[in-house]
Enzyme design. Structure first.
Site, PDB file in Angstrom:
ATOM      1  N   HIS A   1       4.875  27.083  -2.276  1.00 16.70           N
ATOM      2  CA  HIS A   1       4.814  25.688  -2.725  1.00 16.70           C
ATOM      3  C   HIS A   1       3.378  25.402  -3.162  1.00 16.70           C
ATOM      4  O   HIS A   1       2.520  26.273  -3.056  1.00 16.70           O
ATOM      5  CB  HIS A   1       5.267  24.771  -1.572  1.00 16.70           C
TER       6      HIS A   1
ATOM      7  N   HIS B   1       2.107  17.836   2.734  1.00 15.94           N
ATOM      8  CA  HIS B   1       2.018  16.798   1.711  1.00 15.94           C
ATOM      9  C   HIS B   1       2.363  15.420   2.287  1.00 15.94           C
ATOM     10  O   HIS B   1       3.184  15.306   3.186  1.00 15.94           O
ATOM     11  CB  HIS B   1       2.983  17.111   0.558  1.00 15.94           C
TER      12      HIS B   1
ATOM     13  N   ASP C   1      15.829  21.595  -2.100  1.00 19.95           N
ATOM     14  CA  ASP C   1      14.889  20.821  -2.934  1.00 19.95           C
ATOM     15  C   ASP C   1      15.423  20.639  -4.361  1.00 19.95           C
ATOM     16  O   ASP C   1      15.654  21.606  -5.056  1.00 19.95           O
ATOM     17  CB  ASP C   1      13.567  21.611  -2.950  1.00 19.95           C
TER      18      ASP C   1
ATOM     19  N   HIS D   1       5.607  21.010   5.599  1.00 19.13           N
ATOM     20  CA  HIS D   1       4.310  21.275   4.972  1.00 19.13           C
ATOM     21  C   HIS D   1       3.477  20.000   4.962  1.00 19.13           C
ATOM     22  O   HIS D   1       3.969  18.932   5.329  1.00 19.13           O
ATOM     23  CB  HIS D   1       4.482  21.853   3.561  1.00 19.13           C
TER      24      HIS D   1
ATOM     25  N   GLY E   1       5.019  23.164  -8.278  1.00 22.50           N
ATOM     26  CA  GLY E   1       5.252  23.775  -6.973  1.00 22.50           C
ATOM     27  C   GLY E   1       6.715  23.789  -6.587  1.00 22.50           C
ATOM     28  O   GLY E   1       7.058  24.163  -5.462  1.00 22.50           O
ATOM     29  N   HIS E   2       7.574  23.355  -7.502  1.00 23.50           N
ATOM     30  CA  HIS E   2       8.995  23.254  -7.169  1.00 23.50           C
ATOM     31  C   HIS E   2       9.838  24.218  -7.999  1.00 23.50           C
ATOM     32  O   HIS E   2       9.517  24.512  -9.148  1.00 23.50           O
ATOM     33  CB  HIS E   2       9.491  21.819  -7.396  1.00 23.50           C
TER      34      HIS E   2
ATOM     35  N   ASP F   1       0.823  -1.212   0.000  1.00 18.16           N
ATOM     36  CA  ASP F   1       0.000   0.000   0.000  1.00 18.16           C
ATOM     37  C   ASP F   1       0.855   1.259   0.000  1.00 18.16           C
ATOM     38  O   ASP F   1       0.693   2.119  -0.840  1.00 18.16           O
ATOM     39  CB  ASP F   1      -0.938  -0.005   1.208  1.00 18.16           C
TER      40      ASP F   1
END
Lengths: 554, 554
Positions: free
Chosen positions: A139, A74, A193, A72, A365-366, A49
């Site tokens: 973001h 996510h 990032d 954040h 968003g990056h 899963d």
């Protein structure tokens, strides 16, 4: 001689992969944790899963953990929390929306007794020896933050996931001034990032999507059905705004979308004009040019609302010729085919589907290369660790940093588990801690490993064939069977003679062994397996799993 | 009243999909077949090797088939021939390289006794009532042709796969003059390649790739390892030329690449300067700046040469720091993740990998929008059938044609099996013939269907659990077992108590049923299955396949 103090950065997830981000910062005997995310299973992880980081290192040092900082909301940053918090009683620090999303997750897991503190950008939190500042970044979810972690040996900046949006839809811009100030004072190490390091240029502002929405909503003569990521609250806001401006009501469809809209509007992150939101039952009865449906399923996920609509399998919404369907997202790598399939099905139902990236219905968003350079230039760190990316992205990010004057010796392209250690005299790789993937299958955490996965793989390719017989303990003769049962191998009806032959071969093999006084079951089973494997490979060129089972009676 | 003559176009594959192209053209009781390709299995077709079209319609009308025309030598156009020709004895018409590739395939399948005719561009072949002209087109394999099929009711043009390359590497340009002439005389129906209809502009010339190769080969200080599609002979030529110009020897690696180079050079499609080709054993001993390795594996295929190198699993070639690896191909949809994985592994071994599309190391073999418009404009057909594409592409192509003045009523966006019928009075959809997927698994052609695939799916997700017991015929009591065997479900060692409990539950269920005088095996098995299913779902939230097997003894 007093022991030398050291700061260690130990990524437990997110390096060499997109997903399950988790990093430990350690100073002597104190630790803080940044994020605890999940990853989605790779193709070969059949039946799995989700995947979470192996955080046994943290559990071995429970007493050292001062707190968990979440950048954040996510899933790849919060998805492992329901597991981690069962094993580790540490306080969480996060911004308001992030915490709202975490608490909604934990409630599902009956884990609502956590110690949590809401922080705001520019807040500072003291955790043992660490002083942590939260810095606002842009973001694809509101309330994302970067972290500046002040240690006795210097400051570590972790960008979290970010882009530079000078015209965000709501909320704050990325805190350029604070980043510049930190860089000015001197930063020991930057972790940044790497997701979009392969893209030249600058990522477009979220606001540009809003303009495209208004145009599309205006020109559509019938219903708008728009799919996006549920957590992209600014995107949802722009849908709602565009609908309001074009005189459409919005119905929200899909469990995660309904959930985000509830949390985000309760916490004040969505500005919904009165009477704009309606029920699904209401939206389907409106004239097409007054209707907008905001839905999940932008990735073609099999059980999502949009996929169900495309398959004419949604309980309440039926796609009609004239509907405009907007996919406001790019396919995540690996989802390309399921997204294409959904689009094809929607076209077949007569919808007009807007999905191509050049249509401007989605922005990332990056940060792209120019934004990554801006960050490197603002921070001017002494050391650099590219994070949040597959291996080639980390390498590219290291090369980008080299162009900005950060030498390759001062850049660490690390693996999960690598200890990057800083002392007063420099930085180096100082070993490894356990790190890896823990597979979650149903309630099982880590109980599915290589053997089980290998078996699933074999079963998925050629199925299984079970041969059962009962033998007499005294004589060794077969008294019942052999019976042959197959699943996922061949149609039994069309293969009866082949299966009958197989039984004969088993009888012959058993008799031969009995005549030779072989009685060990392992040998009997091995011989039967070998005989059948050969038989079926010759007949079919397939290699089903072959499972001989012998029972014994008096 | 005499029967009205009619022409029918019946696509048996290639519509609503990329792959297994096959089309029938019928005039009264005569048929010709265009192409007979394979498709690769979709994700949910577990264990399937390849997919071919259901051509039962042809087998039902064997006597009508005048011949098979093959447009070019790609697998999605020739891959079903080894199956079709076992069932259908029809002559094949193809250009020289195409036929070379077909014959090499048929030899593997012991099918070398076919009737084959080599054709050249501008040749005309008479097949019954049909007069077929072959027209040269550009594509990512040499010797590709389009077809102009003259029937008593008008001319049908089938583009095959094409692009417009005004500066091809070798061979002929697309036969603009003939297409224009056909258009001028009047064409009843155009069938045109839709693969790249989503791309604006013009596809770059193959020659542009050669310039990038020369630059990259020149600037690399060490070995060049370059992966491409084996059948892209012009690409291979450009690798060989660039290697020759930069003083490198070339070794060819990977079975299909070796095979194509052999066929293409034997037939004169490759111009290999003397002493340029060397053995693998020789190339690995050359100084890096004199070495070039041309290999398969551009799609990250698990068993291919490049993937093996990336996994440090190739018998003879070891990736070394300093190697430049060029991926001269784009990932085919669905292969994105395996390609990324290969690239990451190559970077980890220290190679410099050039893979991004903006680097210009690959161009497509299919026409973009401007070329498609050019074709529509040259042919100016009365009717249009977009082919070779997924559904959304066919729709886009129909819209493109509409912009060019072909009304939507005159365009047929058809499914596989649809009969598009033309008479003197017009065109219409005239029903359906059987069409679909035939799955090939090992030697089995079509013997794996929905039930087998559904079982494989379930087995792949949660594995299987088999419970075996022997009961006494007289008393119904269990005399051996129950034994429980699992595969792909849980680690047995860690789940012993759960499995022991399961056995207890089976005993209880069997005893209860025996007390109630239930003796039917179907009922016994059903009850056992239900009991265990509930037990394991509660304990694990998984649903393994549960298979009770009962044997009986005196």
């Amino acid at each position: 001689m007093p022991k030398e103090h050291k700061v260690q950065i130990i990524p437990l997830g997110g390096l060499g992969e997109i997903g399950k981000n988790m990093t430990v910062i350690r100073y002597d005997n104190q630790m803080i944790v940044i994020d605890a995310g999940l990853a989605f299973p790779e193709d070969e992880m059949l039946g799995i899963d989700i995947v979470i980081p192996d955080y046994s290192y943290l559990l071995e040092h429970k007493d050292m953990v001062q707190g968990i900082l979440v950048t954040h909301g996510h899933e790849d940053h919060i998805g492992a929390l329901p597991y981690l918090l069962k094993d580790l009683d540490a306080p969480i620090f996060a911004t308001r929306l992030t915490l709202g999303l975490i608490q909604s997750k934990l409630k599902e897991g009956n884990l609502d007794n956590i110690k949590a503190t809401v922080v705001r950008p520019r807040d500072t939190v003291k955790l043992g020896v660490f002083k942590v500042e939260f810095l606002s970044v842009n973001h694809s979810i509101p309330d994302a933050v970067a972290l500046a972690i002040h240690t006795p040996l210097g400051t570590i900046v972790h960008t979290g996931d970010f882009k530079v949006d000078h015209t965000p839809v709501m909320g704050e811009k990325i805190d350029i001034h604070k980043f510049a100030e930190l860089g000015d004072k001197g930063v020991l190490c930057l972790m940044s990032d790497s997701t979009n390091v392969e893209r030249p240029g600058f990522t477009m502002s979220e606001r540009s999507v809003g303009h495209m929405f208004e145009e599309a909503f205006n020109s559509a003569k019938d219903r708008i059905i728009i799919a996006s990521f549920a957590t992209n609250v600014h995107r949802l806001q722009q849908v709602i705004t565009a609908a309001h401006h074009t005189n459409r009501k919005v119905a929200v469809v899909g469990r995660s979308m309904v959930n985000t809209v509830a949390i985000a509007s309760e916490l004040g992150y969505l500005d919904i004009p009165e009477d704009t939101l309606v029920d699904v039952d209401e939206v389907v009865n409106l004239p097409g040019n007054q209707a907008c449906i905001l839905t999940t399923g932008s990735q073609g996920e099999p059980m999502s609302a949009l996929t169900r609509m495309a398959m004419s399998d949604h309980r309440r919404i039926e796609i009609q010729p004239g509907d405009t369907v907007i996919i406001s997202a790019n396919p995540i790598p690996g989802n390309e085919k399921s997204v294409s399939k959904t689009i094809d099905l929607l076209f077949k139902l007569g919808a007009n589907v807007i999905y191509e990236s050049y249509q401007g219905m989605h922005v990332s968003g990056h940060a792209s290369q120019e934004e990554l350079k801006l960050m490197l230039n603002m921070i001017r760190p002494q050391y650099f660790i590219p994070v949040h990316g597959e291996y080639r992205m980390l390498i590219k990010h290291a090369k980008l940093a080299e162009q900005m004057g950060i030498s390759r010796e001062n850049t660490f392209v690390a693996d999960n588990g690598t200890i990057v250690e800083f002392t007063r005299h420099g930085a180096s790789i100082a070993g490894k801690v356990p790190a890896g993937k823990v597979l979650i299958d149903g309630l099982g955490v880590g109980d599915v490993g290589n053997i089980v996965l290998r078996d699933r793989k074999q079963l998925s390719q050629d199925g299984i064939l079970i041969v059962v017989m009962t033998i007499s303990r005294s004589s060794g003769a077969i008294v019942a069977g052999p019976d042959v049962v197959t699943r996922g191998f061949v149609y039994v009806r069309e293969s009866e003679s082949m299966l009958e032959e197989a039984k004969d071969k088993v009888r012959q093999t058993m008799n031969r062994l009995r005549e030779n006084h072989v009685t060990e079951w392992a040998v009997l089973k091995g011989q039967v397996r070998e005989t059948l494997s050969k038989h079926f490979y010759e007949k079919t060129r397939r290699r089903p799993m072959i499972l001989p089972i012998i029972q014994e009676v008096e």
